[in-house]
Design an enzyme around this catalytic site. Structure first.
Site, PDB file in Angstrom:
ATOM      1  N   HIS A   1       3.674  -2.256   3.278  1.00 44.71           N
ATOM      2  CA  HIS A   1       3.619  -0.874   2.793  1.00 44.71           C
ATOM      3  C   HIS A   1       4.807  -0.564   1.898  1.00 44.71           C
ATOM      4  CE1 HIS A   1       0.791  -0.633   6.148  1.00 44.71           C
ATOM      5  NE2 HIS A   1       0.226   0.342   5.450  1.00 44.71           N
TER       6      HIS A   1
ATOM      7  N   ASP B   1       0.808  -1.215   0.000  1.00 38.66           N
ATOM      8  CA  ASP B   1       0.000   0.000   0.000  1.00 38.66           C
ATOM      9  C   ASP B   1       0.847   1.272   0.000  1.00 38.66           C
ATOM     10  OD1 ASP B   1      -2.096  -1.736   0.222  1.00 38.66           O
ATOM     11  OD2 ASP B   1      -2.936  -0.854   2.043  1.00 38.66           O
ATOM     12  N   ASP B   2       0.261   2.326  -0.525  1.00 39.39           N
ATOM     13  CA  ASP B   2       0.699   3.728  -0.375  1.00 39.39           C
ATOM     14  C   ASP B   2       1.744   4.198  -1.393  1.00 39.39           C
ATOM     15  OD1 ASP B   2      -0.949   3.490   1.795  1.00 39.39           O
ATOM     16  OD2 ASP B   2       0.555   3.939   3.308  1.00 39.39           O
TER      17      ASP B   2
ATOM     18  N   HIS C   1      -6.112   3.370  -4.120  1.00 37.11           N
ATOM     19  CA  HIS C   1      -6.031   3.541  -2.659  1.00 37.11           C
ATOM     20  C   HIS C   1      -6.407   4.978  -2.282  1.00 37.11           C
ATOM     21  CE1 HIS C   1      -4.897   2.175   1.293  1.00 37.11           C
ATOM     22  NE2 HIS C   1      -3.794   2.874   1.394  1.00 37.11           N
TER      23      HIS C   1
ATOM     24  N   HIS D   1      -4.861   9.376   0.545  1.00 36.92           N
ATOM     25  CA  HIS D   1      -4.963   8.613   1.797  1.00 36.92           C
ATOM     26  C   HIS D   1      -6.001   9.204   2.750  1.00 36.92           C
ATOM     27  CE1 HIS D   1      -3.500   5.628   4.724  1.00 36.92           C
ATOM     28  NE2 HIS D   1      -3.039   5.040   3.633  1.00 36.92           N
TER      29      HIS D   1
END
Ligand SMILES: [Zn+2]
Length: 209
Positions: free
Chosen positions: A179, A34-35, A85, A89
């Site tokens: 991540h 993620d991210d 995503h 955020h």
């Protein structure tokens, strides 16, 4: 162990049956990052995955995809999947549905323009969504949660402990969350190769959703 080091409780399946928490059929594991994309970590993660011939799913932020379009392209070219995503955020609990969906769309447009097609998988930042946001997102996406969080983002968790934890907790069908960030890569470059080897040795294969 800290509060976040856990397997998602089975009840999550019961309360949110339309969200994908794990895929219990078969001997597969689903790796997610993620991210990203991130210039410090994504290239290293891609090399580790390539060396082990493992494919993964990268849930990218629209703002990072816009900053590093070549990295997003590289993820796709190397055979991995990319998912939405959100743009920056956002926590669904802090936004009304209109604002939340705007962030989802912004990310979709940026990733679609770079990748040539829009992602069909969505992962909510922090795993937090309101019912209306879930309903709207499901029109265009499969919502992918996770069943095992690695804790890679916690500076107090050493690489050794992180590796020990994920090895001990992994079950077939798990969707595992790592991540793709500058702050996690020192740990992940130690943890990932050994974790991939451990799963393979145990008869688990890595798969795309
Ligand atoms: Zn995130």
């Amino acid at each position: 162990l800290s509060f976040y080091l856990h397997r998602t409780p089975i009840v999550a399946d019961l309360f949110f049956p339309k969200l994908l928490w794990r895929k219990p059929d078969g001997d597969k594991i689903y790796l997610t990052f993620d991210d990203g994309p991130d210039p410090k970590s994504t290239p290293i993660i891609l090399s580790i995955l390539r060396e082990s011939n493992v494919k993964a799913i990268f849930f990218c932020l629209g703002e990072n995809a816009a900053k590093y379009p070549d990295l997003l392209k590289r993820i796709i070219e190397e055979g991995h999947l990319v998912g939405n995503h959100s743009q920056s955020h956002v926590s669904g609990w802090r936004q009304d549905t209109d604002a939340y969906m705007k962030s989802v769309r912004q990310c979709q447009e940026i990733m679609g323009a770079i990748a040539g097609s829009s992602p069909t998988l969505f992962r909510p930042p922090y795993g937090r969504m309101k019912p209306g946001q879930i309903k709207s997102t499901l029109n265009d996406y499969e919502i992918v949660m996770w069943s095992l969080m690695s804790g890679d983002f916690d500076p107090r968790l050493s690489a050794e402990k992180c590796l020990h934890f994920v090895k001990e907790k992994t079950r077939r069908g798990d969707i595992v969350l790592f991540h793709d960030q500058a702050s996690t890569i020192r740990k992940l470059e130690k943890v990932l190769p050994q974790y991939l080897e451990y799963c393979r040795t145990g008869g688990l294969e890595f798969s795309l959703i």
